[in-house]
Design an enzyme around this catalytic site. Structure first.
Site, PDB file in Angstrom:
ATOM      1  N   CYS A 126       0.891  -1.262   0.011  1.00 62.18           N
ATOM      2  CA  CYS A 126       0.019  -0.044   0.003  1.00 62.18           C
ATOM      3  C   CYS A 126       1.007   1.171  -0.047  1.00 62.18           C
ATOM      4  O   CYS A 126       0.680   2.226  -0.838  1.00 62.18           O
ATOM      5  CB  CYS A 126      -0.936   0.046   1.110  1.00 62.18           C
ATOM      6  SG  CYS A 126      -0.126  -0.707   2.710  1.00 62.18           S
ATOM      7  N   HIS A 235      -2.885   6.017   4.681  1.00 62.07           N
ATOM      8  CA  HIS A 235      -1.505   6.386   4.993  1.00 62.07           C
ATOM      9  C   HIS A 235      -1.239   7.643   4.497  1.00 62.07           C
ATOM     10  O   HIS A 235      -1.539   8.316   3.435  1.00 62.07           O
ATOM     11  CB  HIS A 235      -0.776   5.219   4.353  1.00 62.07           C
ATOM     12  CG  HIS A 235      -0.933   3.925   4.785  1.00 62.07           C
ATOM     13  ND1 HIS A 235      -1.423   3.520   5.923  1.00 62.07           N
ATOM     14  CD2 HIS A 235      -0.293   2.620   4.066  1.00 62.07           C
ATOM     15  CE1 HIS A 235      -1.455   2.316   6.009  1.00 62.07           C
ATOM     16  NE2 HIS A 235      -0.829   1.597   4.864  1.00 62.07           N
TER      17      HIS A 235
END
Ligand code: A2P
Length: 331
Positions: A126, A235
């Site tokens: 990710c 994130h």
């Protein structure tokens, strides 16, 4: 398309189902797969309930594609069985990413390298995905020499148990099952995945090696520090990029604004910059705090945020499936 989702009861698995529905992927049947203990449970897709089955039953049902998000061990063991049965696997785990015989794909960057012979296709980490989408147009324009990245990562990247740990700590629950070696609420843990002999974590080494593989350029130097923080929306990354050639900030903005899947949020005077709370549930990658690194030549600072369960996992996997469909490599 018959689509098997392996790990359908997990965080990423449920997001894959949502993304397939939202993007109107032409699904005729969903085949949800999870561990033995979930067999018989149901998952809902587009208002229809589907029974969770074992992977063996799923293979007998002959799906066109299987999107895996059930951990590296499961992928190593069963993805080849799907592939041998002629089913194209798109795998979210780290199991196949650095295998020289497997492609590691971020559609905006390198989907054109895919062929019908690729039966196990790896979805990158990710943190890597959101960074390379932003790096690509800048590399093409100015040639990247070196990247220094520090991450501020969501607990959703560690699965349900981690979200439960954070929420349990907030609610002061008893007997919290620990997903991390430390408390996560009110904390920052500079430790994602396991430590390696060189003192880096595996997550940090993934960001380095996967970036070189996806960008097909080993000359790009990358160093990373990855940190878990008590957020769930996505994130965040502080990315410092040194180029071979000089750039103009206005042109950098123009290039990023023209990049599919990237949205610029950069108006500091009005407190506008990317934040996980706003990226949550979105498919795009948000870039802000675009500024020169005044400490050295040809160097740029960026702040990059994306929902790790979306573009960092589910959305990227579904976009790979969309590409395969468009190029008639499946179906
Ligand atoms: P289960 O719910 O039955 O444990 P998360 O990362 O959010 O914890 O999700 C992990 C996903 O992977 C879950 O759907 C989990 O199913 C699934 N899973 C774990 N082990 C296996 C296995 N051996 N075969 C298939 N799915 C598995």
């Amino acid at each position: 398309m018959k689509i098997a989702v392996v790990g359908a009861t997990g965080l990423v698995g449920s997001e894959i189902l949502k993304v397939l529905a939202e993007r109107n992927f032409p699904v005729t049947e969903i085949i949800p797969v999870a561990s033995e203990r979930s067999v018989g449970k149901t998952v809902t897709f587009n208002g229809t309930d589907y029974k969770v089955v074992t992977y063996k039953t799923a293979i007998e049902m002959k799906p066109d594609v299987a999107i895996f998000s059930a951990g590296g061990g499961t992928s190593l063991e069963i993805a080849p069985i799907f592939a041998d049965a002629g089913i194209t696997v798109i795998d979210n785990s780290s199991a196949w990413r650095m295998d020289a015989t497997k492609k590691l794909i971020v559609p905006e960057v390198n989907a054109t390298s895919l062929t019908a012979e690729d039966k196990i296709i790896a979805n990158p980490n990710c943190s890597t995905i959101q960074m390379v989408v932003v790096m690509k147009p800048l590399h093409d324009a100015y040639k990247i020499k070196r990247v220094v990245v520090s991450t501020y990562q969501s607990v959703t990247g560690s699965g349900k148990k981690a979200v439960d740990q954070l929420m349990g700590e907030r609610e002061k629950a008893d007997n919290i099952e620990m997903a991390y070696p430390h408390k996560i609420d009110l904390n920052a843990i500079p430790h994602i995945d396991v430590f390696q002999e060189n003192g880096y974590t595996k997550e940090e080494m993934k960001m380095i090696k996967e970036t070189n593989k996806i960008m097909e350029d080993d000359s790009i130097k990358v160093t990373a520090t990855t940190v878990r923080i008590p957020t769930i929306g996505g994130h965040s990354e502080s990315v410092n990029i040194e180029f071979e050639n000089d750039f103009e900030l206005a042109k950098v903005r123009e290039l990023l604004a023209a990049t599919p899947g990237v949205i610029i949020q950069d108006d500091p005077a009005n407190n506008i910059y990317p934040m996980p709370i706003n990226a949550h549930g979105k498919d795009e990658i948000f870039v802000g705090r675009i500024r020169r690194d005044e400490s050295q030549a040809n160097t740029l600072n960026l702040w990059v945020v994306a929902d790790n369960l979306r573009k960092g996992a589910a959305t990227n996997a579904v976009q790979i499936a969309e590409y395969l469909l468009k190029e008639k490599m499946i179906g």
